[in-house]
Write a protein that holds these residues in place. Structure first.
Motif, mmCIF file in Angstrom:
data_model
loop_
_atom_site.group_PDB
_atom_site.id
_atom_site.type_symbol
_atom_site.label_atom_id
_atom_site.label_comp_id
_atom_site.label_asym_id
_atom_site.label_seq_id
_atom_site.Cartn_x
_atom_site.Cartn_y
_atom_site.Cartn_z
ATOM 1 N N THR A 160 0.854 -1.184 0.000
ATOM 2 C CA THR A 160 0.000 0.000 0.000
ATOM 3 C C THR A 160 0.890 1.234 0.000
ATOM 4 O O THR A 160 1.790 1.362 0.833
ATOM 5 N N PHE A 161 0.606 2.137 -0.947
ATOM 6 C CA PHE A 161 1.415 3.325 -1.137
ATOM 7 C C PHE A 161 0.593 4.583 -0.888
ATOM 8 O O PHE A 161 -0.571 4.652 -1.274
ATOM 9 N N GLU A 162 1.208 5.564 -0.228
ATOM 10 C CA GLU A 162 0.638 6.900 -0.179
ATOM 11 C C GLU A 162 1.197 7.640 -1.384
ATOM 12 O O GLU A 162 2.411 7.663 -1.602
ATOM 13 N N VAL A 163 0.315 8.230 -2.164
ATOM 14 C CA VAL A 163 0.694 8.795 -3.450
ATOM 15 C C VAL A 163 0.401 10.289 -3.478
ATOM 16 O O VAL A 163 -0.639 10.737 -2.995
ATOM 17 N N LEU A 164 1.326 11.048 -4.048
ATOM 18 C CA LEU A 164 1.105 12.455 -4.352
ATOM 19 C C LEU A 164 1.025 12.592 -5.858
ATOM 20 O O LEU A 164 1.784 11.942 -6.586
#
Length: 186
Positions: free
Chosen positions: A118-122
């Protein structure tokens, strides 16, 4: 000379293995949108991709780019004349000005692994020619899924927004639009 050629080939193939561009399957990948009124009425529908690429390095998401066909905007909770009316209204200048802005886009600028797959994306979301930064998560565990919420008024979609109009009563439409995205890679 032989050693130089071997070194060049090794570096070339190493880079291919480390960085991979993965295109999405345009037919199987899905975007579902939700818009809510103050009366708790929820409308929902779908959009289609024109293009989508994710870039991974060592199975870590590093970037991506998506183009959405705004002409594909569909209302799925209504049928008949109500469906046609709402689709036409959402495509009008009151909302997404689809005749002028046939595409929207999202460019992933960075991501960080927050837990297993799971990635936090900008990223930069562009709608109606207006670009704003967004933050969301992407899960790549079994499939590639994401939920993204954006404030429509930041993209000049102000129709019946309580931030711009007063005394709307039960005609108010919330500013947040929710997207559920499911990607299938080729």
């Amino acid at each position: 000379m032989k050693n130089i050629l071997i070194t060049i080939l090794f570096l070339f193939f190493s880079n291919l293995c480390l960085a991979q561009d993965k295109e999405i399957n345009l037919e199987k990948s899905k975007i579902k949108w939700y818009g809510k009124e103050i009366t708790t009425k929820v409308h929902y529908g779908s959009l289609k991709f024109k293009k989508g690429i994710l870039k991974f390095e060592d199975e870590i998401l590093v970037s991506g780019e998506f183009i959405v066909d705004m002409e594909s905007l569909s209302v799925d909770d209504l049928t008949g004349r109500g469906k046609k009316y709402l689709e036409d209204h959402l495509r009008s200048d009151d909302f997404f000005s689809v005749e002028k802005f046939k595409e929207s886009s999202l460019k992933i600028t960075s991501s960080s692994l927050i837990k297993d797959s799971t990635f936090e994306v900008l990223g930069i979301l562009s709608i109606k020619g207006i670009s704003n930064t967004v933050k969301f998560t992407i899960s790549t565990k079994e499939s590639i899924d994401s939920k993204l919420t954006f404030d429509r008024t930041k993209f000049d979609v102000k129709y019946r927004s309580g931030n711009f109009f007063q005394n709307l009563g039960d005609k108010l439409i919330y500013d947040d639009i929710d997207l559920e995205v499911s990607l299938v890679l080729n």
